[in-house]
Design an enzyme around this catalytic site. Structure first.
Site, short mmCIF file in Angstrom:
data_model
loop_
_atom_site.label_atom_id
_atom_site.label_comp_id
_atom_site.label_asym_id
_atom_site.label_seq_id
_atom_site.Cartn_x
_atom_site.Cartn_y
_atom_site.Cartn_z
N LYS A 55 16.27 -11.34 17.67
CA LYS A 55 16.21 -10.64 16.38
C LYS A 55 16.67 -9.19 16.48
O LYS A 55 16.97 -8.55 15.47
CB LYS A 55 14.78 -10.72 15.83
CG LYS A 55 14.35 -12.16 15.56
CD LYS A 55 12.87 -12.28 15.24
CE LYS A 55 12.49 -13.75 15.06
NZ LYS A 55 11.04 -13.93 14.82
N ASN A 110 0.81 -1.21 0.00
CA ASN A 110 0.00 0.00 0.00
C ASN A 110 0.85 1.26 0.00
O ASN A 110 0.42 2.32 -0.48
CB ASN A 110 -0.94 0.00 1.20
CG ASN A 110 -0.22 -0.19 2.52
OD1 ASN A 110 0.73 -0.96 2.62
ND2 ASN A 110 -0.66 0.49 3.56
#
Length: 368
Positions: A324, A101
């Site tokens: 992470k 988008n």
């Protein structure tokens, strides 16, 4: 005369403990001092709420870029890597992720600026984030309204993305452009043994579009790898589906891309993640950085909340628990709609450095 109840007085007038001496005070921008946008954004850090998160995100990215601007040491030069796209280039490898988008919106031009001036090292996006860029080279997207009737638009052959309108003819033009290229790729696979991956397909399309308004034109030109683990989940997948009937046999290898992306993370001296949106692009970049025990710098921008356990809504602290993001990092999540804040962030980080350094380059003339 009666006295106030002591229980009420003690509750209302409870004494405070002293805060730490270095605790910042809340303070906003004073417009009596004139209009200085840099100082305005600097003031966000102590404004509170999401203004503070936005200000901290700007700081985090500038720290990332300070690291990236440092030259590699002699023993850090990646001279043995034969893949130019994943060769280590700086002391901080910057991974940029975004959803489709954003390319449909005017943020496409912001992202193109980053690719054009090679300010990022790697892109991870969705299928729509790829095809919408090329489609805009062939025909425009228009402004509409969130309130337009879906039934009426369908009868008129017009697709709605939020308050943006994409005539379905745009996808027909995309089919006309991409089908011969898929034929070409299949022929190379048969005659030369070429193994196509999503990043190699995107690179070929970027080479062939010939339009400097395109993100992937510049990614191809500047050897910035573009990874799309869900390449078939969009119009490009529709075209591949139709192509599989007309000219069956094209094979796409996603494992080789996973290895390239993870290798970039493992090789990184330092790693920075800028993830705009959620879903597969967010996890794909974060999981690659798990391979090096976490990113050093991280900024997430999205509107998702964590209450449902989704990866999109997960705060950076959850990523730390998975390895992470590094334990000693200072990651930031901005809870905001990206079209509002990402251009401001880029303006106060990448763009400011680019223009202040006098690196403005002549733009090429648009051509299809």
């Amino acid at each position: 005369m009666s006295t106030e109840p002591s229980v009420a007085k003690d509750a209302v007038l409870k004494r405070s403990e002293a805060l730490a001496e270095n605790t910042p005070q809340v303070s906003g921008y004073d417009f009596n001092e004139g209009l200085d946008y840099s100082k305005l954004f600097e003031s966000y850090v102590n404004t509170g709420f999401q203004a503070t998160n936005l200000g901290l995100a700007i700081r985090e990215i500038n720290r990332m870029l300070d690291c990236r601007d440092q030259p590699l040491e002699a023993d850090q030069i990646d001279s043995h890597e034969t893949d130019d796209f994943i060769r280590r280039r700086s002391k901080c490898t910057v991974f940029l992720g975004y959803t489709s988008n954003l390319v449909s919106s005017g943020l496409r031009e912001t992202i193109r600026f980053l690719a054009e001036h090679r300010m990022i090292d790697c892109i991870v996006t969705t299928a729509g984030g790829v095809e919408e860029d090329f489609i805009k080279c062939l025909a425009p997207t228009f402004m509409g309204s969130f309130e337009l009737s879906g039934r009426d638009l369908r009868e008129r052959g017009i697709n709605r993305i939020g308050n943006l309108l994409v005539p379905n003819d745009n996808y027909c033009k995309f089919e006309d452009w991409v089908m011969p290229l898929l034929d070409e790729m299949l022929e190379e696979q048969k005659s030369q043994g070429t193994i196509w991956s999503p990043s190699k397909i995107i690179h070929r399309l970027g080479e062939r579009i010939g339009d400097p308004s395109s993100i992937y034109y510049w990614a191809a030109k500047n050897q910035i790898p573009v990874f799309c683990p869900a390449l078939t989940d969009g119009s490009l997948g529709d075209m591949m589906y139709f192509h599989s009937f007309r000219q069956p046999g094209l094979v796409v290898d996603i494992l080789s891309d996973l290895r390239r992306l993870n290798t970039m993370a493992v090789k990184a001296v330092n790693s920075g993640m800028i993830i705009v949106g959620g879903g597969v692009i967010k996890h794909h970049i974060c999981n690659a950085n798990l391979m090096r025990n976490g990113a050093d710098y991280s900024v997430f921008i999205n509107t998702a909340s964590e209450f449902d356990g989704s990866d999109s809504g997960a705060r950076p602290d959850e990523a730390i628990s998975w390895g992470k993001i590094r334990k000693d990092a200072t990651p930031v999540k901005v809870y905001a709609e990206a079209s509002l804040v990402f251009p401001l962030i880029v303006g106060e980080t990448f763009a400011k450095r680019h223009h202040c350094a006098g690196k403005e380059l002549p733009r090429e003339t648009n051509q299809v």
